[in-house]
Design a protein around this motif. Sequence first.
Motif, PDB file in Angstrom:
ATOM      1  N   LYS A 159       0.826  -1.211   0.000  1.00 46.16           N
ATOM      2  CA  LYS A 159       0.000   0.000   0.000  1.00 46.16           C
ATOM      3  C   LYS A 159       0.858   1.257   0.000  1.00 46.16           C
ATOM      4  CE  LYS A 159      -3.760   2.184   2.519  1.00 46.16           C
ATOM      5  NZ  LYS A 159      -4.663   2.090   3.661  1.00 46.16           N
ATOM      6  N   TRP A 160       1.921   1.248   0.769  1.00 46.24           N
ATOM      7  CA  TRP A 160       2.764   2.433   0.929  1.00 46.24           C
ATOM      8  C   TRP A 160       4.074   2.335   0.168  1.00 46.24           C
ATOM      9  CZ3 TRP A 160       0.034   6.238   2.549  1.00 46.24           C
ATOM     10  CH2 TRP A 160      -1.040   6.009   3.401  1.00 46.24           C
ATOM     11  N   ARG A 161       4.202   1.391  -0.753  1.00 48.98           N
ATOM     12  CA  ARG A 161       5.429   1.229  -1.542  1.00 48.98           C
ATOM     13  C   ARG A 161       5.660   2.467  -2.403  1.00 48.98           C
ATOM     14  NH1 ARG A 161       5.508  -4.212  -4.055  1.00 48.98           N
ATOM     15  NH2 ARG A 161       6.759  -4.701  -2.254  1.00 48.98           N
ATOM     16  N   PRO A 162       6.890   2.999  -2.425  1.00 49.63           N
ATOM     17  CA  PRO A 162       7.192   4.169  -3.258  1.00 49.63           C
ATOM     18  C   PRO A 162       6.892   3.898  -4.726  1.00 49.63           C
ATOM     19  CG  PRO A 162       8.992   3.736  -1.753  1.00 49.63           C
ATOM     20  CD  PRO A 162       8.052   2.568  -1.641  1.00 49.63           C
ATOM     21  N   LYS A 163       6.339   4.891  -5.400  1.00 56.38           N
ATOM     22  CA  LYS A 163       5.979   4.773  -6.816  1.00 56.38           C
ATOM     23  C   LYS A 163       7.042   5.367  -7.740  1.00 56.38           C
ATOM     24  CE  LYS A 163       1.744   3.254  -6.068  1.00 56.38           C
ATOM     25  NZ  LYS A 163       1.740   1.915  -5.604  1.00 56.38           N
ATOM     26  N   THR A 164       8.009   6.104  -7.162  1.00 56.56           N
ATOM     27  CA  THR A 164       9.081   6.709  -7.950  1.00 56.56           C
ATOM     28  C   THR A 164      10.394   6.538  -7.199  1.00 56.56           C
ATOM     29  OG1 THR A 164       8.873   8.871  -6.912  1.00 56.56           O
ATOM     30  CG2 THR A 164       7.533   8.473  -8.891  1.00 56.56           C
ATOM     31  N   PHE A 165      11.492   6.702  -7.922  1.00 62.30           N
ATOM     32  CA  PHE A 165      12.801   6.633  -7.270  1.00 62.30           C
ATOM     33  C   PHE A 165      12.984   7.765  -6.268  1.00 62.30           C
ATOM     34  CE2 PHE A 165      14.225   4.022 -11.004  1.00 62.30           C
ATOM     35  CZ  PHE A 165      14.597   2.909 -10.265  1.00 62.30           C
ATOM     36  N   ASP A 166      12.372   8.916  -6.525  1.00 65.87           N
ATOM     37  CA  ASP A 166      12.485  10.051  -5.607  1.00 65.87           C
ATOM     38  C   ASP A 166      11.865   9.755  -4.244  1.00 65.87           C
ATOM     39  OD1 ASP A 166      13.781  11.583  -7.511  1.00 65.87           O
ATOM     40  OD2 ASP A 166      11.909  12.480  -8.250  1.00 65.87           O
ATOM     41  N   ALA A 167      10.887   8.866  -4.207  1.00 64.55           N
ATOM     42  CA  ALA A 167      10.191   8.548  -2.952  1.00 64.55           C
ATOM     43  C   ALA A 167      10.905   7.467  -2.133  1.00 64.55           C
ATOM     44  CB  ALA A 167       8.768   8.114  -3.249  1.00 64.55           C
ATOM     45  N   VAL A 168      11.913   6.822  -2.701  1.00 68.47           N
ATOM     46  CA  VAL A 168      12.655   5.771  -1.994  1.00 68.47           C
ATOM     47  C   VAL A 168      13.565   6.412  -0.953  1.00 68.47           C
ATOM     48  CG1 VAL A 168      14.339   3.903  -2.241  1.00 68.47           C
ATOM     49  CG2 VAL A 168      12.549   4.193  -3.956  1.00 68.47           C
ATOM     50  N   ARG A 169      13.550   5.887   0.247  1.00 67.72           N
ATOM     51  CA  ARG A 169      14.392   6.396   1.332  1.00 67.72           C
ATOM     52  C   ARG A 169      15.370   5.321   1.799  1.00 67.72           C
ATOM     53  NH1 ARG A 169      13.259  10.322  -0.646  1.00 67.72           N
ATOM     54  NH2 ARG A 169      11.629  11.769  -0.051  1.00 67.72           N
ATOM     55  N   GLY A 170      16.570   5.727   2.141  1.00 70.92           N
ATOM     56  CA  GLY A 170      17.548   4.806   2.708  1.00 70.92           C
ATOM     57  C   GLY A 170      18.371   4.032   1.699  1.00 70.92           C
ATOM     58  N   GLN A 171      18.215   4.301   0.433  1.00 69.51           N
ATOM     59  CA  GLN A 171      18.961   3.587  -0.599  1.00 69.51           C
ATOM     60  C   GLN A 171      19.563   4.569  -1.605  1.00 69.51           C
ATOM     61  OE1 GLN A 171      19.642   0.430  -0.776  1.00 69.51           O
ATOM     62  NE2 GLN A 171      18.386  -0.244   0.927  1.00 69.51           N
ATOM     63  N   ALA A 172      20.107   5.664  -1.109  1.00 67.06           N
ATOM     64  CA  ALA A 172      20.570   6.755  -1.974  1.00 67.06           C
ATOM     65  C   ALA A 172      21.589   6.294  -3.020  1.00 67.06           C
ATOM     66  CB  ALA A 172      21.151   7.885  -1.134  1.00 67.06           C
ATOM     67  N   SER A 173      22.567   5.492  -2.625  1.00 66.10           N
ATOM     68  CA  SER A 173      23.603   5.091  -3.581  1.00 66.10           C
ATOM     69  C   SER A 173      23.039   4.177  -4.666  1.00 66.10           C
ATOM     70  CB  SER A 173      24.758   4.400  -2.856  1.00 66.10           C
ATOM     71  OG  SER A 173      24.290   3.258  -2.159  1.00 66.10           O
ATOM     72  N   THR A 174      22.150   3.278  -4.298  1.00 62.51           N
ATOM     73  CA  THR A 174      21.547   2.376  -5.275  1.00 62.51           C
ATOM     74  C   THR A 174      20.623   3.141  -6.209  1.00 62.51           C
ATOM     75  OG1 THR A 174      21.642   0.592  -3.654  1.00 62.51           O
ATOM     76  CG2 THR A 174      20.234   0.243  -5.555  1.00 62.51           C
ATOM     77  N   VAL A 193      14.738  -3.868   3.263  1.00 65.31           N
ATOM     78  CA  VAL A 193      15.593  -2.763   2.824  1.00 65.31           C
ATOM     79  C   VAL A 193      15.150  -2.158   1.488  1.00 65.31           C
ATOM     80  CG1 VAL A 193      17.624  -3.545   4.095  1.00 65.31           C
ATOM     81  CG2 VAL A 193      17.295  -4.274   1.725  1.00 65.31           C
ATOM     82  N   GLY A 194      14.189  -2.804   0.797  1.00 66.24           N
ATOM     83  CA  GLY A 194      13.668  -2.232  -0.432  1.00 66.24           C
ATOM     84  C   GLY A 194      14.058  -2.934  -1.711  1.00 66.24           C
ATOM     85  N   LYS A 195      14.467  -4.174  -1.639  1.00 64.00           N
ATOM     86  CA  LYS A 195      14.878  -4.902  -2.843  1.00 64.00           C
ATOM     87  C   LYS A 195      13.727  -5.031  -3.834  1.00 64.00           C
ATOM     88  CE  LYS A 195      15.967  -8.446  -0.358  1.00 64.00           C
ATOM     89  NZ  LYS A 195      15.755  -7.960   0.999  1.00 64.00           N
ATOM     90  N   THR A 196      12.579  -5.467  -3.360  1.00 68.05           N
ATOM     91  CA  THR A 196      11.430  -5.655  -4.229  1.00 68.05           C
ATOM     92  C   THR A 196      10.939  -4.317  -4.780  1.00 68.05           C
ATOM     93  OG1 THR A 196      10.801  -7.621  -2.994  1.00 68.05           O
ATOM     94  CG2 THR A 196       9.109  -6.634  -4.383  1.00 68.05           C
ATOM     95  N   THR A 197      10.942  -3.299  -3.961  1.00 68.83           N
ATOM     96  CA  THR A 197      10.515  -1.975  -4.401  1.00 68.83           C
ATOM     97  C   THR A 197      11.398  -1.477  -5.534  1.00 68.83           C
ATOM     98  OG1 THR A 197       9.614  -1.423  -2.245  1.00 68.83           O
ATOM     99  CG2 THR A 197      10.217   0.422  -3.659  1.00 68.83           C
ATOM    100  N   LEU A 198      12.712  -1.587  -5.364  1.00 67.61           N
ATOM    101  CA  LEU A 198      13.635  -1.153  -6.414  1.00 67.61           C
ATOM    102  C   LEU A 198      13.470  -1.989  -7.679  1.00 67.61           C
ATOM    103  CD1 LEU A 198      16.858  -0.445  -4.321  1.00 67.61           C
ATOM    104  CD2 LEU A 198      15.360   1.227  -5.435  1.00 67.61           C
TER     105      LEU A 198
END
Length: 118
Positions: free
Chosen positions: A13-28, A53-58
């Motif tokens: 439900k709260w998964r980021p929809k854009t790369f800008d909304a991803v937090r904690g994975q700046a280098s990736t 950590v956001g693997k699926t989201t990325l």
Amino acid sequence: MIRSMTYQALARKWRPKTFDAVRGQASTVTALTNALNHNRLHHAYLLTGTRGVGKTTLARLLAKCLNCDVGVSANPCDRCQTCDAINLATHIDVIEIDAASHTKVDETRALLEQVHYP
């Protein structure tokens, strides 16, 4: 009156929809967005890390960026049929495989046999 309730996990439900909304994975995120924007993509990406950590989201964002009908870029339109199908996990070419639930060789073989190409 009986109501049909659909359940959606909070992570989806709260998964980021854009790369800008991803937090904690700046280098990736920086590496992926630069690769997409400059058309310098590798043939494969392996996302690893502990749970949450956001693997699926990325991976979902990357799939949308690569398959968007508008074209390959770090900012998919999120309005086309392909983006909608990926968001709903119904796109025929995007299959989510996680190592936690597919741990045996036979399970992986069965999964690969079930994949159909139109």
